[in-house]
Design an enzyme around this catalytic site. Structure first.
Site, PDB file in Angstrom:
ATOM      1  N   ASP A   1     -42.356 -22.381   5.929  1.00 14.68           N
ATOM      2  CA  ASP A   1     -42.398 -23.128   4.676  1.00 14.68           C
ATOM      3  C   ASP A   1     -41.562 -22.435   3.599  1.00 14.68           C
ATOM      4  O   ASP A   1     -41.504 -21.201   3.540  1.00 14.68           O
ATOM      5  CB  ASP A   1     -43.855 -23.240   4.204  1.00 14.68           C
ATOM      6  CG  ASP A   1     -44.034 -24.334   3.172  1.00 14.68           C
ATOM      7  OD1 ASP A   1     -43.120 -25.161   3.007  1.00 14.68           O
ATOM      8  OD2 ASP A   1     -45.095 -24.363   2.520  1.00 14.68           O
TER       9      ASP A   1
ATOM     10  N   ASN B   1     -42.253 -35.108   7.797  1.00 11.55           N
ATOM     11  CA  ASN B   1     -40.865 -34.887   7.394  1.00 11.55           C
ATOM     12  C   ASN B   1     -39.998 -36.140   7.515  1.00 11.55           C
ATOM     13  O   ASN B   1     -38.904 -36.201   6.934  1.00 11.55           O
ATOM     14  CB  ASN B   1     -40.239 -33.758   8.226  1.00 11.55           C
ATOM     15  CG  ASN B   1     -40.808 -32.398   7.902  1.00 11.55           C
ATOM     16  OD1 ASN B   1     -40.787 -31.492   8.733  1.00 11.55           O
ATOM     17  ND2 ASN B   1     -41.341 -32.236   6.690  1.00 11.55           N
TER      18      ASN B   1
END
Length: 310
Positions: A33, A81
């Site tokens: 991340d 995503n």
């Protein structure tokens, strides 16, 4: 001067952590991340952050192999995503295709026997990425010294749901009895090939959540979790070793708990269970503080008392 001093301090701390680590988890899973925030802080676009993160991925693979990790799973592209802006998503697909092919041809991958495989709903990905996945998996299919899982179009709950549906279909078809359903029936429907239980999850970027990542293999194994603040492109070997140390501390705590529970049970269970409790205490005795460690004489006394009572 300050930068030079910082590097010296970091190097010294890394050496200290390396000396403290006595073992390694078998399976490490990483939530990478912070790529976009890393790029934003430097005035760049998301693609630059993802490319910088790909370089970190290569280093982490080497660190895992150096300390004896046998399986690494990287959360590269989640089902969420797909909701990102089209230009960012397409750039990320291009990078995935490039890196999958690059990894598949890399000497270090073949020299170290790295088996590359994808986890997730790969059919949702563009054709060029699916072809790169097939190329990487095909080029490394004969290797078994190290497993590198790339989680693509991945969602943990979706995977579990599909596995449960598969079990339900088998029951409806008469191929499986409801009373016979066990762990293996779920696991064999989750992925095409076995995935080891996760021992350690690492998440960078500051968020303290596991984001639906490998729930069956991580939560079921009570995996240790290490959250850290550096964005993925900034993740260092020192950060990695701190994560490994978190795993070791968790294992030590688990051993102490098992030993203490077994000691408490010694005086409260029936004779058939007594042997199992003694075996656990004997196995984990060294994990207890010295003041709590029983000696062999205590076990013999328990045996004698039991025989007299009989």
């Amino acid at each position: 001067m300050k930068r030079w001093l910082r590097k010296r301090v970091d190097a010294a701390y890394e050496r200290l952590l390396s000396r403290e680590i006595s073992g390694a988890p078998t399976h490490v899973a990483v939530i990478q991340d912070g790529n976009r925030r890393y790029a934003r802080n430097r005035g760049g676009d998301a693609h630059e952050g993802h490319r910088a993160g790909a370089e970190t991925t290569e280093r982490v693979l080497e660190w895992c192999q150096d300390i004896g990790v046998e399986e690494l799973t990287l959360y590269a592209f989640s089902t969420e995503n797909f909701e990102r802006p089209p230009d960012e998503r397409e750039a990320l697909f291009d990078l995935l295709e490039e890196k999958l092919r690059e990894f598949a041809d890399a000497d270090r991958v073949h020299d170290n026997g790295v088996h590359i495989r994808a986890l997730g709903d790969v059919d949702r990905l563009p054709k060029r990425v699916r072809e790169a996945v097939a190329y990487a998996e095909g080029r490394t299919s004969d290797y078994d010294e190290f497993v590198l899982n790339i989680a693509l179009a991945y969602g943990g709950r979706a995977q579990l749901l599909e596995a449960v549906r598969g079990v339900a279909d088998a029951v409806d078809a008469g191929d499986l009895e409801p009373d016979d359903i066990d762990v293996e029936d779920i696991e064999q429907r989750l992925y095409d090939q076995p995935v080891r239980d996760v021992d350690l999850i690492i998440r960078t970027g500051g968020d303290e959540r596991t984001s639906n990542f490998l729930p069956w293999h991580a939560n079921g194994n009570e995996a240790a979790v290490f959250f850290c603040t550096p964005y993925w492109p900034e993740f260092s070997k020192t950060d990695f070793l701190r994560g490994i140390r978190t795993y070791e501390h968790r294992q030590e705590s688990w051993r102490r708990t098992r030993a203490r529970r077994a000691l408490a049970l010694l005086g409260a269970v029936s004779e058939p269970e007594l042997a199992d409790a003694r075996a656990i205490v004997d196995r984990f005795r060294d994990s207890l503080p010295s003041s709590e460690r029983p000696d062999a004489g205590e076990f013999e006394s328990s045996d004698s008392s039991s025989q007299i009572a009989d």
